[in-house]
Design a protein around this motif. Structure first.
Motif, PDB file in Angstrom:
ATOM      1  N   ARG B 307      -4.363  -4.316   0.369  1.00 38.02           N
ATOM      2  CA  ARG B 307      -4.272  -4.751  -1.031  1.00 38.02           C
ATOM      3  C   ARG B 307      -2.868  -5.226  -1.398  1.00 38.02           C
ATOM      4  O   ARG B 307      -2.704  -6.135  -2.211  1.00 38.02           O
ATOM      5  CB  ARG B 307      -4.725  -3.616  -1.957  1.00 38.02           C
ATOM      6  N   LYS B 308      -1.875  -4.625  -0.777  1.00 44.87           N
ATOM      7  CA  LYS B 308      -0.502  -5.046  -1.100  1.00 44.87           C
ATOM      8  C   LYS B 308      -0.272  -6.488  -0.652  1.00 44.87           C
ATOM      9  O   LYS B 308       0.323  -7.287  -1.365  1.00 44.87           O
ATOM     10  CB  LYS B 308       0.499  -4.107  -0.420  1.00 44.87           C
ATOM     11  N   LEU B 309      -0.793  -6.788   0.532  1.00 46.14           N
ATOM     12  CA  LEU B 309      -0.638  -8.155   1.044  1.00 46.14           C
ATOM     13  C   LEU B 309      -1.334  -9.154   0.101  1.00 46.14           C
ATOM     14  O   LEU B 309      -0.792 -10.217  -0.213  1.00 46.14           O
ATOM     15  CB  LEU B 309      -1.216  -8.252   2.456  1.00 46.14           C
ATOM     16  N   LEU B 310      -2.523  -8.785  -0.367  1.00 48.31           N
ATOM     17  CA  LEU B 310      -3.246  -9.656  -1.301  1.00 48.31           C
ATOM     18  C   LEU B 310      -2.424  -9.879  -2.571  1.00 48.31           C
ATOM     19  O   LEU B 310      -2.292 -11.001  -3.058  1.00 48.31           O
ATOM     20  CB  LEU B 310      -4.589  -9.034  -1.710  1.00 48.31           C
ATOM     21  N   ARG B 311      -1.875  -8.793  -3.103  1.00 50.32           N
ATOM     22  CA  ARG B 311      -1.104  -8.908  -4.355  1.00 50.32           C
ATOM     23  C   ARG B 311       0.138  -9.771  -4.151  1.00 50.32           C
ATOM     24  O   ARG B 311       0.459 -10.623  -4.970  1.00 50.32           O
ATOM     25  CB  ARG B 311      -0.698  -7.516  -4.868  1.00 50.32           C
ATOM     26  N   ASP B 312       0.814  -9.536  -3.033  1.00 50.05           N
ATOM     27  CA  ASP B 312       2.044 -10.303  -2.781  1.00 50.05           C
ATOM     28  C   ASP B 312       1.741 -11.780  -2.571  1.00 50.05           C
ATOM     29  O   ASP B 312       2.444 -12.650  -3.093  1.00 50.05           O
ATOM     30  CB  ASP B 312       2.771  -9.750  -1.546  1.00 50.05           C
ATOM     31  N   ALA B 313       0.676 -12.060  -1.807  1.00 52.38           N
ATOM     32  CA  ALA B 313       0.405 -13.450  -1.460  1.00 52.38           C
ATOM     33  C   ALA B 313      -0.195 -14.224  -2.624  1.00 52.38           C
ATOM     34  O   ALA B 313       0.119 -15.392  -2.832  1.00 52.38           O
ATOM     35  CB  ALA B 313      -0.530 -13.500  -0.255  1.00 52.38           C
ATOM     36  N   LEU B 314      -1.052 -13.568  -3.384  1.00 49.85           N
ATOM     37  CA  LEU B 314      -1.781 -14.304  -4.425  1.00 49.85           C
ATOM     38  C   LEU B 314      -1.152 -14.165  -5.802  1.00 49.85           C
ATOM     39  O   LEU B 314      -1.262 -15.057  -6.632  1.00 49.85           O
ATOM     40  CB  LEU B 314      -3.237 -13.830  -4.493  1.00 49.85           C
TER      41      LEU B 314
END
Lengths: 316, 525
Positions: B307-314
């Motif tokens: 989820r962190k990757l999703l938040r950072d990327a999007l």
């Protein structure tokens, strides 16, 4: 007369097909309660709206109910707005008509002279230049041209408002965007029609009787080349009523094009149907007018029709 | 003839002079006009009829409620502190009954004074509740009200059907905005929904369908003189046109700005961005049948999401994922509840244990509905591939096409309509929800553990906060273990503004233009 009657009968069948086809496609491709209500609404509330909007009945019952209402002139009520669909359409139609006619005028104003010029100087750099413009204008997507215009004239120069429809200034960019692609088409058609007639015998006659180039183009060539141009304009007028969906969205122009996009996305059946009935009727009507105009513009068509009529009478 | 023309000219001249004199106070108006570029306008301003984000961002300015939720109490825009609104005070009489004392001298847009008759009318069955209300959705939020008793001109009693610990929050929230009874009854529903009369800081002046809605200041507003002379919401569906109009000075605020446009806006010296993490959670529904019948597969799906990757990327890392199906602004936020775990190794082990053999899992989503949902889905598909899940993505035109037969994973969003599990968790996942009662696709129904539904009863009926909190923590743990759904993150809403406009967004879609949240000039609010 018989010619008009056949045309009208064909129109009625076309209309029935349009209405039926749209009804079925819209009804099977999405449930308005899924689209119009918030996604996390309670099941009970969803049921409430299914009953309220008549979606709990079978497709067949809904279809019959729609026709029954339509036969009394009732186009139904928009699910989303809760207003009579026809009133909503009529409120938007003048705006679309204004934009469409301005776009058309702009297209004719640019397209016809360019086409004539290109034909006159066939094969020259001027011709190639005009035809390059035509290809460019026709292939440039509307939304792209629209956004470029907004960037240049609203953002950098700040001469024109970016969107809305309040004043004449609001009309300039959308009409230009709409007109460009069409102007390109008209230029191409005009050019080929003019080239086509330029080698005809009557053009030689005109030259030999000493008519100047301008008179040859205006009085001899153009009237003969006008029939295919009228055909393409006839087709386009119908499209213009349908609304320039993309142009209206980019420039926030409050016309039918935007209304129909939203209505389709919402599966707002009554509204979509009312708009499509209007578009179909306009298409049919303009085609009829174009057919009738052929006779007026080109006596040969009229004579041929009359002759056919006479032949039928003679046989009878 | 000549004389009559002269007389006509004189009349015109006189008219012009009078008109310019009448115009003088307008010239003396020193307050600016505010223009807001919106993606679309609602079809109705009847506050219980339309409660989508498009409607509430406008109706919040037209109406007030008895109790007001002070979103700015802690400066975040998501605070849930309750302060006096149209009522200056209130008392709990018992579990089901509350008494309210109205402010005196509050003026409606039409000049009428607010009385308990207006409050009683606003909550009357037939408007939002009852057997055949004009709008069904309000039932979800108003149906707890049994009846209303005006005690005198300024004192009123509201009684709920069941003991209701959240009555104050409800009355501060959706659907409890107060309308003018006389106006409503005089003009009727059809006219009222186009030009409603409330007590809010601005009133409806002109509404041109599909083009704009203009509100003007209600100078008798009880909360102080409005800071703008007018607010015009102008329809600009295209994002780039909204931004262009903001840059060229046609608009002061533009709504619904996608995250990838933030850098563009920040590159202009005179523009700024206001962002808020919404009181809304983007979730996934994991439908417990077919390849997802085994809860270990569903748990693996959740464990496989970074989820962190999703938040950072999007979302540029500007939003957050709550710990469990809750928000920090809840009065009974379970602070110690664990974060959603990202653990690919554990996920792989669970899949092996469940005997998952690469069966196809279908993830369908309607396009252009949830912001960035396709991008998130594509990223998650890759994450799941790494733990051995075979997920097939099927984008569709709309949500109803997405939910047709054959789907296993669906995106969803849950709005926390008031800061309590009863504002979201219970209605969305509880025993009366569509998740537990799917008539159309019975195989998708979640047969929740009996304990989960018992805990829900505690949440609804208990008047003891500690007991409720314990029940909530246990229910959240069961929900995570059952993994019929999982939270991805709470999305951001982004507004672009001219720098001279001082205004803060809220965690719900309300746009609050009351004097304390709208000022002009370089000072910040």
């Amino acid at each position: 007369m018989r010619f008009v009657a056949v045309k009208l009968l064909r129109s009625a069948v076309t209309m029935w097909l349009v209405i039926t086809f749209v009804f079925v496609v819209l009804r099977i491709s999405g449930d308005p309660t899924d689209i119009l209500l918030p996604d996390d609404v309670a099941q009970e509330v969803r049921e409430f709206y299914r009953v309220k909007w008549g979606l709990d009945q079978s497709l067949w019952q809904q279809y019959l109910a729609y026709w029954k209402a339509l036969s009394t002139g009732d186009f139904g009520v928009s699910l989303r707005a809760g207003l009579p669909a026809w009133d909503m359409v009529m409120e938007r139609a003048p705006k679309t008509l204004l934009l469409g006619l301005c776009g058309l005028a702009m297209a004719l104003f640019i397209g016809i002279p360019l086409g004539v010029i290109a034909a006159q100087y066939q094969g020259s750099a001027l011709d190639r230049g005009v035809m390059s413009f035509a290809v460019f204008g026709f292939s440039m997507p509307n939304f792209f041209l629209g956004i470029i215009l907004i960037l240049v004239f609203s953002l950098h120069l700040r001469w024109l408002p970016s969107s809305g429809s309040g004043t004449l200034a609001h009309l300039v960019m959308p009409a230009f965007t709409l007109g460009t692609a069409f102007a390109a088409q008209i230029a191409r058609f005009t050019r080929s029609a003019m080239i086509d007639v330029s080698s005809r015998a009557y053009m030689r006659t005109a030259r030999s009787k000493g008519a100047g180039p301008l008179r040859r183009v205006v009085s001899h060539a153009f009237p003969n080349a006008v029939v295919p141009i009228v055909t393409i304009i006839g087709l386009k007028v119908g499209e213009l009523i349908g609304g320039a969906v993309v142009v209206e969205t980019v420039f926030a122009w409050p016309g039918l094009g935007r209304l129909v996009t939203i209505a389709v996305a919402n599966r707002d059946l009554a509204l979509v149907q009312a708009i499509l009935i209007l578009i179909a009727a306009t298409m049919i009507l303009t085609n009829l007018i174009v057919d009738l105009m052929y006779g007026w513009l080109d006596p040969r068509v009229r004579d041929a029709r009359n002759a056919a009529g006479h032949r039928r009478e003679a046989r009878a | 003839m000549r004389i009559s023309k002269l007389a006509q000219a004189a009349r015109l001249l006189r008219g012009a002079v009078v008109a310019s004199l009448i115009g003088l106070p307008a010239l003396a108006e020193d307050r600016p006009d505010l223009t807001v570029a919106v993606n679309t306008l609602p079809n109705s301003l009847e506050s219980v009829e339309e409660q989508g984000n498009v409607a509430v961002r406008i109706t919040y300015t037209l109406f007030d409620s008895l109790i007001r939720r002070d979103f700015l109490a802690d400066g975040t825009g998501t605070s849930a502190v309750l302060v006096p609104g149209l009522a200056e005070s209130w008392t709990r009489v018992d579990d089901r009954t509350m008494d309210f004392k109205l402010r005196e001298g509050v003026k409606f847009h039409n000049g009428d004074e607010l009385t308990t008759d207006d409050v009683a009318f606003s909550l009357v069955p037939g408007r939002g509740t009852g057997f055949n209300p004009i709008f069904g959705e309000a039932k979800t939020y108003m149906n707890t009200i049994s009846h209303v008793i005006p005690l005198d001109r300024y004192n009123i009693r509201i009684v709920s059907k069941e003991p209701d610990i959240l009555m104050e929050q409800r009355i501060a929230g959706y659907s409890f905005w107060i309308v003018n009874a006389r106006e409503y009854l005089t003009v009727g529903y059809e006219a009222f929904r186009r030009k409603p009369v409330g007590t809010g800081p601005y009133k409806v002046e002109e509404w041109v369908d599909g083009e704009y809605l203009k509100l003007v200041a209600h100078d008798d507003y009880f909360g102080g003189k409005p800071t703008a002379a007018s607010i015009t919401y102008r329809v600009v569906p295209e994002v780039s046109a909204r931004i262009a109009g903001l840059v060229s000075g046609e608009y002061d605020i533009a709504v619904n700005i996608p995250p990838d446009q933030v850098a563009t806006i920040r590159s202009y010296d005179d523009l700024k961005v206001e962002r808020i993490v919404l009181d809304n959670s983007h979730v996934l529904r994991l439908l417990p049948y077919g390849p997802l019948a085994d809860k270990r597969v569903r748990q693996a799906i959740s464990l496989g999401i970074d989820r962190k990757l999703l938040r950072d990327a999007l979302w540029e890392g500007a939003n957050y994922t709550p710990n469990g199906h809750q928000l920090p602004s809840y009065q009974m936020w379970v602070e110690e509840f664990p974060e959603f775990e990202y653990n690919p190794e554990k996920a792989k082990a669970l899949l092996a244990e469940a005997g998952y053999n690469g069966e196809e899992i279908v993830y369908r989503l309607g396009l252009n509905y949830y912001l960035l949902s396709l991008e998130a889905a594509q990223a998650m598909q890759q994450m799941w591939q790494e733990i051995g899940l075979n997920v097939k993505l099927e984008p569709r035109e709309n949500n109803s096409q997405a939910s047709e037969a054959g789907v296993h994973i669906l995106p969803w969003s849950n709005t926390h309509r008031f800061p309590d599990p009863l504002g979201s968790f219970v209605p969305q996942w509880g025993k009366d929800s569509g998740v537990q009662n799917n008539k159309e696709f019975p195989e998708r129904t979640w047969n929740a553990p009996a304990r989960f539904n018992e805990l829900q009863d505690v949440l609804i009926t208990s008047m003891d906060w500690e007991e409720r909190r314990a029940a909530y923590a246990e229910a959240l743990a069961i929900w995570n273990d059952e993994a019929v759904g999982t939270v991805l993150y709470n999305p951001l809403e982004t507004y672009a503004l001219r720098k001279g406009v001082n205004w803060k967004p809220y965690g719900l879609y309300y746009m609050d233009f009351r004097p304390y949240n709208l000022t002009f000039g370089d000072g910040s609010n």
